[in-house]
Design an enzyme around this catalytic site. Structure first.
Site, PDB file in Angstrom:
ATOM      1  N   ARG A  16      -3.700  26.411 -26.007  1.00  0.00           N
ATOM      2  CA  ARG A  16      -4.234  25.387 -26.895  1.00  0.00           C
ATOM      3  C   ARG A  16      -3.712  25.596 -28.314  1.00  0.00           C
ATOM      4  NH1 ARG A  16     -10.518  26.265 -25.624  1.00  0.00           N
ATOM      5  NH2 ARG A  16      -9.703  28.386 -25.363  1.00  0.00           N
ATOM      6  N   LYS A  74      -9.022  30.367 -30.789  1.00  0.00           N
ATOM      7  CA  LYS A  74      -9.726  31.584 -30.397  1.00  0.00           C
ATOM      8  C   LYS A  74      -9.780  32.574 -31.549  1.00  0.00           C
ATOM      9  CE  LYS A  74     -11.346  32.350 -27.073  1.00  0.00           C
ATOM     10  NZ  LYS A  74     -12.760  32.030 -26.686  1.00  0.00           N
ATOM     11  N   TYR A  92     -13.290  29.386 -32.851  1.00  0.00           N
ATOM     12  CA  TYR A  92     -14.315  29.966 -31.991  1.00  0.00           C
ATOM     13  C   TYR A  92     -14.304  31.471 -32.227  1.00  0.00           C
ATOM     14  CZ  TYR A  92     -14.627  25.599 -29.311  1.00  0.00           C
ATOM     15  OH  TYR A  92     -14.826  24.290 -28.935  1.00  0.00           O
ATOM     16  N   HIS A  94     -17.406  33.797 -31.414  1.00  0.00           N
ATOM     17  CA  HIS A  94     -18.201  34.503 -30.403  1.00  0.00           C
ATOM     18  C   HIS A  94     -18.372  35.979 -30.757  1.00  0.00           C
ATOM     19  CE1 HIS A  94     -18.281  31.039 -27.742  1.00  0.00           C
ATOM     20  NE2 HIS A  94     -16.981  30.920 -27.847  1.00  0.00           N
ATOM     21  N   GLU A 117     -18.738  27.471 -32.562  1.00  0.00           N
ATOM     22  CA  GLU A 117     -19.834  27.477 -31.584  1.00  0.00           C
ATOM     23  C   GLU A 117     -21.219  27.566 -32.206  1.00  0.00           C
ATOM     24  OE1 GLU A 117     -18.787  31.858 -32.107  1.00  0.00           O
ATOM     25  OE2 GLU A 117     -17.678  29.968 -31.938  1.00  0.00           O
ATOM     26  N   ASP A 269     -18.052  34.556 -22.802  1.00  0.00           N
ATOM     27  CA  ASP A 269     -17.706  34.635 -24.225  1.00  0.00           C
ATOM     28  C   ASP A 269     -18.810  35.294 -25.038  1.00  0.00           C
ATOM     29  OD1 ASP A 269     -15.130  33.663 -24.655  1.00  0.00           O
ATOM     30  OD2 ASP A 269     -15.764  31.580 -24.513  1.00  0.00           O
TER      31      ASP A 269
END
Length: 369
Positions: A16, A74, A92, A94, A117, A269
């Site tokens: 991505r 990520k 993201y 996490h 998130e 995650d």
């Protein structure tokens, strides 16, 4: 005007990219400079020329990181930590499900790290988590079905309808975006689906959205233990925003499942909702414990990067524009948007992440900084 950097993702098989050329064009038309690392979009089918044609600069990795606002998909990998500084990072993260090394690196660099998130909208929803949760939910059933095949050491049960007869038992833990998409796919192909929820009043809503055939059960250890021995595919779809996911399925429960059954823990995650789950990659996606195949890839939507990238940019772009145009003020005047801030000025600013990491001493509320 600010500079916006888009580095190439380097996590295992992560194809991505954080921004489509269409999204980049909108940012450039708003007066901002967009610097895209060479090859950043190739995995999603976006060439360097497609970015160059809308006015992006195609740059080296160092330049993409040396910008006011860095967009990623990520979390930074260890080899990227040295790029961190006092820029804004939007991705993201996490943190609760990661090792403390990432958090330590962000704090040491003084990075303002915003997590997709944990960002909420005015209705309290998680709009930037939703598109990737939808992709992962859809994918959980197809992946689970694949590993149930006998040639994959599965039990040889096909999930689906065969001449009007339903085959395969799917259990979904959680009734959020991931859970609803997984249950809908499983039901539509003809499997028998049980969804566990913490909300006793949602049965009519869930059946209305998914199917009258759906079995809805209250999420208790006793109920989960009862169904697992006859479950072919278990989908972990539990979310506790910003904090580590609790283990709803114990080692003993996994051992009660038949050999060749499959677990897809989409919650991985944030640490996973299955005690025997640990993170895997697209390169090595599975392992077997107690005879049960575990699929616990931490970036599942990376398997479908074109769809995922477009869906993600559709949701993130409005927030990126607000950050680019308003900076800190965009966050100071919007409490829901401010919930995305996880680290700032050397502190963790999302309390549940600090608690999950055992780093409460490093916590300070964003509004107090």
């Amino acid at each position: 005007m600010i500079t916006i950097g888009v580095p190439k993702e380097i996590k295992n098989n992560e194809n991505r990219v954080a921004l489509t050329p269409v999204g980049a064009k909108i940012l450039i038309q708003a007066g901002h400079g967009v610097m895209v690392e060479h090859g950043a979009g190739e995995g999603s089918g976006f060439s360097d020329s497609s970015y160059g044609d809308v006015g992006c600069e195609i740059v080296r990795v160092e330049t993409a990181w040396n910008t006011d606002l860095v967009l990623k998909v990520k979390e930074p990998q260890a080899s990227e930590y040295h790029f961190l500084k006092q820029q804004i990072l939007f991705t993201y993260l996490h943190l609760a499900g990661a090792t403390s090394a990432l958090t330590d690196a962000l704090l040491e660099a003084g990075t303002m790290a915003l997590a997709y998130e944990t960002l909420r909208d005015d209705q309290g929803r998680l709009p930037l988590l939703a598109p990737m949760s939808a992709v992962a939910g859809n994918m959980a059933v197809t992946i689970g079905s694949y590993y149930l095949a006998k040639f994959n050491q599965g039990k040889g049960v096909q999930l689906g309808s065969v001449l009007g007869k339903h085959h395969g038992s799917v259990v979904v833990l959680g009734d959020g975006v991931v859970g609803r998409h997984a249950a809908r796919v499983a039901d539509h192909i003809g499997a028998k689906v049980t969804m566990f929820t913490r909300h006793s009043d949602r049965e009519a809503e869930l059946k209305g959205q998914i199917s009258d055939r759906l079995r809805v059960a209250l999420s208790t250890p006793e109920m989960i233990s009862e169904v697992l021995p006859n479950t072919d595919l278990l989908v972990g779809a539990v979310l506790h925003s910003g904090s580590r996911t609790p283990h709803l399925v114990t080692d003993e429960m996994v051992a009660s499942m038949e050999s060749g059954s499959v677990i897809v823990d989409v919650s991985i995650d944030q640490g996973g909702c299955v005690e025997t789950a640990h993170p895997t990659t697209h390169g090595e996606p599975i392992y077997v414990t107690h005879g049960v195949t575990h699929y616990c890839v931490t970036n599942m939507p990376g398997a479908y990067p074109r769809t995922s990238t477009i869906a993600l940019t559709n949701e993130t772009l409005a927030y990126i524009l607000r950050l680019a145009e308003g900076g800190l003020n965009a966050l100071r005047h919007d409490q829901a948007f401010a919930e995305s801030v996880n680290t700032y000025r050397g502190y963790i600013t999302y309390r549940s992440a600090a608690e999950s990491l055992g780093m409460v001493a490093k916590y300070k509320a964003f509004e107090n900084l």
